[in-house]
Design a protein around this motif. Sequence first.
Motif, PDB file in Angstrom:
ATOM      1  N   ARG A 133      76.659  17.980  47.809  1.00  0.00           N
ATOM      2  CA  ARG A 133      77.994  18.781  48.533  1.00  0.00           C
ATOM      3  C   ARG A 133      79.223  18.105  48.645  1.00  0.00           C
ATOM      4  NH1 ARG A 133      73.333  21.777  50.146  1.00  0.00           N
ATOM      5  NH2 ARG A 133      73.466  20.633  52.309  1.00  0.00           N
ATOM      6  N   ALA A 134      79.050  16.828  49.396  1.00  0.00           N
ATOM      7  CA  ALA A 134      80.342  16.220  49.829  1.00  0.00           C
ATOM      8  C   ALA A 134      81.170  15.617  48.660  1.00  0.00           C
ATOM      9  CB  ALA A 134      79.684  15.142  50.664  1.00  0.00           C
ATOM     10  N   LEU A 135      80.056  15.089  47.519  1.00  0.00           N
ATOM     11  CA  LEU A 135      80.484  14.581  46.277  1.00  0.00           C
ATOM     12  C   LEU A 135      81.414  15.367  45.618  1.00  0.00           C
ATOM     13  CD1 LEU A 135      77.964  12.147  45.017  1.00  0.00           C
ATOM     14  CD2 LEU A 135      80.311  11.457  46.049  1.00  0.00           C
ATOM     15  N   ALA A 136      80.782  16.735  45.436  1.00  0.00           N
ATOM     16  CA  ALA A 136      81.381  17.782  44.666  1.00  0.00           C
ATOM     17  C   ALA A 136      82.866  18.150  45.275  1.00  0.00           C
ATOM     18  CB  ALA A 136      80.399  18.963  44.595  1.00  0.00           C
ATOM     19  N   ALA A 137      82.754  18.327  46.632  1.00  0.00           N
ATOM     20  CA  ALA A 137      83.875  18.806  47.273  1.00  0.00           C
ATOM     21  C   ALA A 137      84.886  17.565  47.154  1.00  0.00           C
ATOM     22  CB  ALA A 137      83.756  18.966  48.740  1.00  0.00           C
ATOM     23  N   HIS A 138      84.538  16.361  47.228  1.00  0.00           N
ATOM     24  CA  HIS A 138      85.633  15.291  47.512  1.00  0.00           C
ATOM     25  C   HIS A 138      86.342  15.128  45.812  1.00  0.00           C
ATOM     26  CE1 HIS A 138      87.128  11.312  48.396  1.00  0.00           C
ATOM     27  NE2 HIS A 138      87.079  10.930  47.106  1.00  0.00           N
ATOM     28  N   PHE A 139      85.405  15.185  44.903  1.00  0.00           N
ATOM     29  CA  PHE A 139      86.105  15.249  43.545  1.00  0.00           C
ATOM     30  C   PHE A 139      86.190  16.416  42.779  1.00  0.00           C
ATOM     31  CE2 PHE A 139      83.488  11.291  44.111  1.00  0.00           C
ATOM     32  CZ  PHE A 139      84.542  10.151  43.865  1.00  0.00           C
ATOM     33  N   GLY A 140      86.169  17.622  43.312  1.00  0.00           N
ATOM     34  CA  GLY A 140      86.098  18.878  42.949  1.00  0.00           C
ATOM     35  C   GLY A 140      85.268  19.153  41.651  1.00  0.00           C
ATOM     36  N   PHE A 141      84.148  18.626  41.819  1.00  0.00           N
ATOM     37  CA  PHE A 141      83.185  18.960  40.779  1.00  0.00           C
ATOM     38  C   PHE A 141      82.512  19.971  41.179  1.00  0.00           C
ATOM     39  CE2 PHE A 141      82.548  14.158  39.854  1.00  0.00           C
ATOM     40  CZ  PHE A 141      83.991  14.015  39.096  1.00  0.00           C
ATOM     41  N   ARG A 161      79.519  21.416  31.878  1.00  0.00           N
ATOM     42  CA  ARG A 161      80.695  22.234  32.120  1.00  0.00           C
ATOM     43  C   ARG A 161      81.811  21.426  32.262  1.00  0.00           C
ATOM     44  NH1 ARG A 161      80.514  25.824  36.991  1.00  0.00           N
ATOM     45  NH2 ARG A 161      78.726  26.586  35.958  1.00  0.00           N
ATOM     46  N   ASP A 162      83.041  21.711  31.835  1.00  0.00           N
ATOM     47  CA  ASP A 162      84.249  20.919  31.981  1.00  0.00           C
ATOM     48  C   ASP A 162      84.529  20.939  33.453  1.00  0.00           C
ATOM     49  OD1 ASP A 162      84.704  20.543  29.293  1.00  0.00           O
ATOM     50  OD2 ASP A 162      85.934  22.239  28.910  1.00  0.00           O
ATOM     51  N   GLY A 163      85.211  19.840  33.640  1.00  0.00           N
ATOM     52  CA  GLY A 163      85.794  19.446  35.083  1.00  0.00           C
ATOM     53  C   GLY A 163      84.598  18.519  35.892  1.00  0.00           C
ATOM     54  N   GLY A 164      83.572  18.294  35.462  1.00  0.00           N
ATOM     55  CA  GLY A 164      82.428  17.623  36.176  1.00  0.00           C
ATOM     56  C   GLY A 164      81.456  18.397  37.106  1.00  0.00           C
ATOM     57  N   ALA A 165      80.348  17.828  37.039  1.00  0.00           N
ATOM     58  CA  ALA A 165      79.153  18.509  37.974  1.00  0.00           C
ATOM     59  C   ALA A 165      78.476  17.736  38.365  1.00  0.00           C
ATOM     60  CB  ALA A 165      78.451  19.425  36.902  1.00  0.00           C
ATOM     61  N   VAL A 166      77.987  18.148  39.608  1.00  0.00           N
ATOM     62  CA  VAL A 166      76.820  17.433  40.471  1.00  0.00           C
ATOM     63  C   VAL A 166      75.811  18.013  40.326  1.00  0.00           C
ATOM     64  CG1 VAL A 166      76.433  16.205  42.784  1.00  0.00           C
ATOM     65  CG2 VAL A 166      78.862  16.495  41.771  1.00  0.00           C
ATOM     66  N   LEU A 167      74.600  17.647  40.350  1.00  0.00           N
ATOM     67  CA  LEU A 167      73.310  18.286  40.279  1.00  0.00           C
ATOM     68  C   LEU A 167      72.430  17.410  41.058  1.00  0.00           C
ATOM     69  CD1 LEU A 167      74.453  18.540  37.221  1.00  0.00           C
ATOM     70  CD2 LEU A 167      72.323  19.819  36.929  1.00  0.00           C
ATOM     71  N   ASP A 168      71.530  17.927  41.978  1.00  0.00           N
ATOM     72  CA  ASP A 168      70.480  17.248  42.814  1.00  0.00           C
ATOM     73  C   ASP A 168      69.279  18.012  42.541  1.00  0.00           C
ATOM     74  OD1 ASP A 168      69.500  18.599  45.249  1.00  0.00           O
ATOM     75  OD2 ASP A 168      71.372  18.929  45.191  1.00  0.00           O
ATOM     76  N   GLY A 169      68.306  17.198  42.579  1.00  0.00           N
ATOM     77  CA  GLY A 169      66.935  17.698  42.482  1.00  0.00           C
ATOM     78  C   GLY A 169      65.849  16.408  42.509  1.00  0.00           C
TER      79      GLY A 169
END
Length: 202
Positions: free
Chosen positions: A20-28, A99-107
Amino acid sequence: MSFTVAIDGPAAAGKGTLARALAAHFGFAYLDTGLLYRAVGAGVLAGGTPLEVALALDPADLENDALRTQAVADAASRVAVIPEVRTALVAFQRDFARRDGGAVLDGRDIGTVICPDAAVKLFVTASPKIRAERRYLELVARGVTAQREAILDEVLARDARDQDRATAPLVAAPDATLIDTSDLTAAQAVRQAIAVVDTRRP
């Protein structure tokens, strides 16, 4: 353009916080893939069969606060070992990752199975005792009665199921960067992860 960050690791290692922190930081965009399995687990607890629930899964199903209960977590771990269920959820996850714009997935199998070509792969871990204590404190903060010993037993059992399953077992991808959060604060772990992503961004 797409840019995928794949984060794997055992339960309560901190990968969700990191993602979640990475997604928020990079806008993913961010997808907690564990919620997919929790949603299937919840559907099974409600009387459905694992494959039927997985095939009918809707993104709106992931917004249910009830997915955070321990009973649902245990059910999710059990349905996650079913190969047909994992196959049914692969397309959902791969579409999100592209998806365009970047994505972070965790699992548990993002860097090894879902997104083997991800631009960044992280494997986030911590000792079982540390992870059990984090889960205990999380439950207590929510007003849930919990026993430390029982939670440690649950963490160890979950690790065994995740690591020993025949399909997509929990394992670090050969090219993943290891982040051990046992002795790190959340902020320190996030800084490490941001540094890794920064080195891989175009």
